[in-house]
Design a protein around this motif. Sequence first.
Motif, PDB file in Angstrom:
ATOM      1  N   THR A 170       0.363  -0.911  -0.073  1.00 28.38           N
ATOM      2  CA  THR A 170       0.238   0.274  -0.279  1.00 28.38           C
ATOM      3  C   THR A 170       0.775   1.437   0.001  1.00 28.38           C
ATOM      4  OG1 THR A 170      -0.198   0.118   2.814  1.00 28.38           O
ATOM      5  CG2 THR A 170      -1.988  -1.216   1.160  1.00 28.38           C
ATOM      6  N   VAL A 171       2.187   1.326  -0.180  1.00 35.96           N
ATOM      7  CA  VAL A 171       2.955   2.402   0.448  1.00 35.96           C
ATOM      8  C   VAL A 171       3.260   2.890  -1.066  1.00 35.96           C
ATOM      9  CG1 VAL A 171       4.972   3.205   1.951  1.00 35.96           C
ATOM     10  CG2 VAL A 171       3.912   1.395   2.859  1.00 35.96           C
ATOM     11  N   PRO A 172       3.429   3.843  -1.405  1.00 35.77           N
ATOM     12  CA  PRO A 172       3.860   4.854  -2.622  1.00 35.77           C
ATOM     13  C   PRO A 172       4.889   5.048  -2.286  1.00 35.77           C
ATOM     14  CG  PRO A 172       3.085   6.476  -1.145  1.00 35.77           C
ATOM     15  CD  PRO A 172       2.768   4.736  -1.015  1.00 35.77           C
ATOM     16  N   ASP A 173       5.368   4.464  -4.003  1.00 28.28           N
ATOM     17  CA  ASP A 173       7.263   5.476  -3.873  1.00 28.28           C
ATOM     18  C   ASP A 173       7.529   6.466  -3.593  1.00 28.28           C
ATOM     19  OD1 ASP A 173       7.361   3.430  -5.329  1.00 28.28           O
ATOM     20  OD2 ASP A 173       6.987   4.010  -7.192  1.00 28.28           O
ATOM     21  N   GLY A 174       8.477   7.244  -2.571  1.00 31.92           N
ATOM     22  CA  GLY A 174       9.152   8.141  -2.450  1.00 31.92           C
ATOM     23  C   GLY A 174       9.325   8.381  -0.210  1.00 31.92           C
ATOM     24  N   TYR A 175       9.145   7.250  -0.496  1.00 33.00           N
ATOM     25  CA  TYR A 175       8.817   6.715   1.611  1.00 33.00           C
ATOM     26  C   TYR A 175       9.792   6.519   1.657  1.00 33.00           C
ATOM     27  CZ  TYR A 175       4.358   9.416   1.184  1.00 33.00           C
ATOM     28  OH  TYR A 175       3.558  10.489   1.534  1.00 33.00           O
ATOM     29  N   SER A 176      10.670   5.887   2.904  1.00 28.02           N
ATOM     30  CA  SER A 176      11.727   5.088   3.197  1.00 28.02           C
ATOM     31  C   SER A 176      11.342   3.672   3.491  1.00 28.02           C
ATOM     32  CB  SER A 176      12.587   6.083   4.358  1.00 28.02           C
ATOM     33  OG  SER A 176      11.466   5.699   5.782  1.00 28.02           O
ATOM     34  N   ALA A 177      11.284   3.136   4.483  1.00 30.23           N
ATOM     35  CA  ALA A 177      11.808   1.627   3.701  1.00 30.23           C
ATOM     36  C   ALA A 177      10.664   1.805   5.905  1.00 30.23           C
ATOM     37  CB  ALA A 177      13.035   0.491   4.880  1.00 30.23           C
ATOM     38  N   ASN A 178      10.623   3.132   6.722  1.00 34.40           N
ATOM     39  CA  ASN A 178       9.972   3.056   7.791  1.00 34.40           C
ATOM     40  C   ASN A 178       8.844   3.238   7.613  1.00 34.40           C
ATOM     41  OD1 ASN A 178      12.407   2.799   9.180  1.00 34.40           O
ATOM     42  ND2 ASN A 178      13.275   5.330   8.964  1.00 34.40           N
ATOM     43  N   VAL A 179       8.186   3.536   6.553  1.00 44.56           N
ATOM     44  CA  VAL A 179       6.416   3.015   5.991  1.00 44.56           C
ATOM     45  C   VAL A 179       6.009   2.213   5.733  1.00 44.56           C
ATOM     46  CG1 VAL A 179       4.386   4.366   4.835  1.00 44.56           C
ATOM     47  CG2 VAL A 179       6.985   5.874   5.666  1.00 44.56           C
ATOM     48  N   MET A 180       5.368   1.193   6.906  1.00 44.42           N
ATOM     49  CA  MET A 180       4.917   0.445   6.652  1.00 44.42           C
ATOM     50  C   MET A 180       3.746   0.475   6.175  1.00 44.42           C
ATOM     51  SD  MET A 180       6.857  -1.738   8.873  1.00 44.42           S
ATOM     52  CE  MET A 180       8.785  -0.797   8.549  1.00 44.42           C
ATOM     53  N   SER A 181       2.568   1.035   6.369  1.00 41.76           N
ATOM     54  CA  SER A 181       1.872   0.573   5.453  1.00 41.76           C
ATOM     55  C   SER A 181       0.738   2.645   5.458  1.00 41.76           C
ATOM     56  CB  SER A 181       0.184  -0.643   6.140  1.00 41.76           C
ATOM     57  OG  SER A 181       0.291   0.145   7.686  1.00 41.76           O
TER      58      SER A 181
END
Lengths: 750, 287
Positions: free
Chosen positions: A159-170
Amino acid sequence: MALDKNAPETRSFKVVGSRPLRPDGIDKVTGRARFGADMSAPGMLIGHILRSPHAHARIRAIDTSKAEALAGVKAVVTRADFAAAPEGMEDVLDNCMAGEKALYDGHAVAAIAATSAAIARQAAKLIEVDYEVLPHVTDVDAAMAPGAPALHDGRSDETVPDGYSANVMSRVEYGHGDIEAGLAKADRVLERSYKTAATHQGYIEPHACLATMGPDGQADLWCCTQGHYMVRNTCAALLGMDQGQLRVTASEIGGGFGGKTTVFIEPVALALARKAGRPVKIVMDRTEVLRATGPTASSSIDVRIGMTKDGRITAADAELRYQGGAYPGSPVGMGSMSAFAPYDLENVRTIGYDVVTNRPKQAAYRAPGAPMAAFAVESAIDELAKGFGLDPLDVRLKNAAREGTRSSYGPTFPAIGLEATLRAAKDHPHWSAPLGPNQGRGVACGFWFNFGGDTCVTLNVTPDGTVTVTEGNPDIGGSRASMSMMAAEELGIPYEKVRTVIADTGALGQNEVTDGSRVTFAVGLATIEAARAAKREMCARVAKIWGIDEEAVIWEDGAAKPAGPNAGDYPPMTLAEIAAIASNTGGPIAGHHEVNAEGAGVSFATHIADTEVDPDTGATRIVRYTVIQDAGKAVHPAYVEGQFQGGAVQGIGWALNEEYIYGADGILQNPGFLDYRIPVASDLPMIDTVILEIPNPGHPYGVRGVGETSIVPPLAAVANSVSAATGVRMTDLPMSPPKVLAAVQGQQEG
Amino acid sequence: MKYEAPSTIDDAIALLADAQAAASVLSGGTDLLVRMRADMAAPGAIVDIKRIPALNEITETADGWRIGAAVPSAVMSEHDGLARDWPGVVEAAALIGSTQVQGRATLAGNLCNASPAADSVPAMVAASAKVEIAGPGGTRTVPVEEIPTGPGKTSLAAGEFVTAILLPKRAALSGDAYLRFIPRTEMDIAVAGCGIALSLDDTGTCQSARVALGAVGPTVILAADAASALIGTKLDDAALEALAAACSAAATPIDDKRGTAAYRKHVIGVLAKRAAKIAYARAGETA
């Protein structure tokens, strides 16, 4: 169960709605009550946990040999003493005992059982942990940015779109309608960003437990928890045991507020007991509680709301970013669902991001996720209303959700009480009372879902005609009194003839933890049904004695009576008379009920706060505070008022001074009640309460949960009040004196 | 760890002077026991001074007041004569910790704990209080402000301990006050604190003043410029603004979890103005 099955009774109640003495009162004021740390066992060892001094570090090796060699040390455990966790429980295990990495300051890395606390502490200093210190991140927005230090790799879901770090889980999204089209119809569109700090539940009793395990694998655990069935199931899974081999008994509990709905020390104590072959007690100190249990998430929220000049909301949009500590599972989903729940909106959308950081794993805290969302939304609505010169209560009434409203998160509401709380607020003398210099008034609404869930109750009738209700939910808000009252009401006997006990896990089937404001609703429902089963049994026994049909016996005023064609043929038989001869009519009498309770009615509240701000120091004083909330039916009104007041006070603390403060090194700066400032009694006026009763169609007596809604409005109510007192809009919690003074001075300079 | 409860000052000195023992003085214990529980202190021995009779007394002397080192602040609050003469000192002692803590906590302990935020210290410094120290080399008396030398550090030599706090006689037309700022209303620690003692002539003009600042530097600050701002005035608005500015200028605070340096510099001035007004009113009452 269908909602229409339990049409609320309109009869007048005899016991429900009265205010009997609380059954745990004497024990608690005399010190007789046994809390988690009060349990002991022969041969008992003291457990102590070694914790990471780093915010983020790879654990290269742990050498426990010197600690093990110390006289008096009977066992040392690390992650190597636990098998791989079953699927879905890996994070719970890793949080209780770190594996490859220590993910936050205070993360458990090893534990010792020794013959004294002093030896255990000394042994902890002899454990050599080889850490590779890694970069860390504790702020939610910083953690989301590309390039932020990553706690876990490859765990973000699709569910996480591109452009975020690996810390965004969902990412989650709720809503309906067309936001841009709605905003286009507004006379003003307000866009604002808000922040809230992580706060702790602040329960007085630190976590404590005593574990024993024999060489045959049979184990017992006594602990302070909101749900001992959850503790049993979780510990059994983490230790590779059958659930039936572990009996868990819940102690008296010194507060939980959601923070005791998971495990921290319990699996560790069991692992130490297993290895040492002796009972092991672990008691956290306050520093450990703050560093290594579960505060709630901190948040960063953007809101866009469009409003017409007559106060109608045309569109409402919010992006919520919550960090929930080192593992996925922040309450951003519930924040996103609840944010706009009080309003009837044509165009509404919430987007939520669940983010991990180098902080302790969050745990539930009273209406998890909702207070932060309500802070943002209720602040924005207040600002728009003030901008148009409209009464903030009128604006909310104009947009209020009602029976039949399609909620922002999907379901259509049945009968709800929001509008009633708003009208009661307008009519309350507080709303029109004059204000003094440097004072301001704020108002805000709040919503909570409430919950039902798996529940078992057994009701036993003793030979002398008294009644014991056996249930499986630790009493954190007066539930023993409430259950006794509902049983007494249903059976038609005095409250004093009923005692409710919280049984261990061997006594009943599965019970969901005490959470979601579920107990008075769900356990109450099961108690009423168990009492009804016992009444049916007693009517059957009496029918046998009288030699008439079971259907011809009714239960009235605590006695079986002949009815229909047999009416008046026999004198009524009381519960005590039936109980006295039960042995001759078929044996002991009991009723029981097991259910996954549905139909927990949602709950709404409106709060009014008056504050006074010292313009020279930025200090805020709560001058007056009123809580108005729908309780469905208040079983024991004094407890209901206590829940209203307690939630308001926790929310006031969150608004004014409570916060997790991290240094640049990622170390928690304030792990104690001196610098983690919950309000003290002298900080507060008496919190006034108004109980409204709009019956819940899902409960036989109309009960709704009341425990959580009361913490949802205060953040915004206080912020709106401080903003009115100072003339500066406050968007960053807590509103500690330096922050308020800076805002006031900034306005003077501007 | 050994626990000793000597009944004479000489016995206490002998126990404290034994370097091998690594002893700590226990009076109320409201700091020492907390530090031990938190693993921040591990003395080899504890020397409890509460069993020494003279240390438990408040006595009026020819020079003023003698407060034994083991006298808890709650006892000070209930002492009418002391509270009448030095209300600022007594009120400062009554701000320490909670009601329960005040049943144990002492002025001497508050001073020797050497926290920059100690509430009673600025009040004592403003009041020109002195401490009586016993040690292997005999007894000496020094001003309160000479005791703390930095956070957690004092000028006491090995084997020395404070036996009493000495307050001067209250002069005619004089008064003192102490105010602190905390985010809550009690059970807290000063973000900034200000003690002021002053005396007036019979026209109400300030003749002498001492202004002491707490929690805005590593040790208590006796702010001479702040006192000068009051002397020769009737505490008109201009004098009070000058006082506030002098206090802010004298303060050397740090940024920490309890407040920013900028905030402390501002608030110390606010507190000084408010404390000065109270001290001035009290001085007038003795006319």
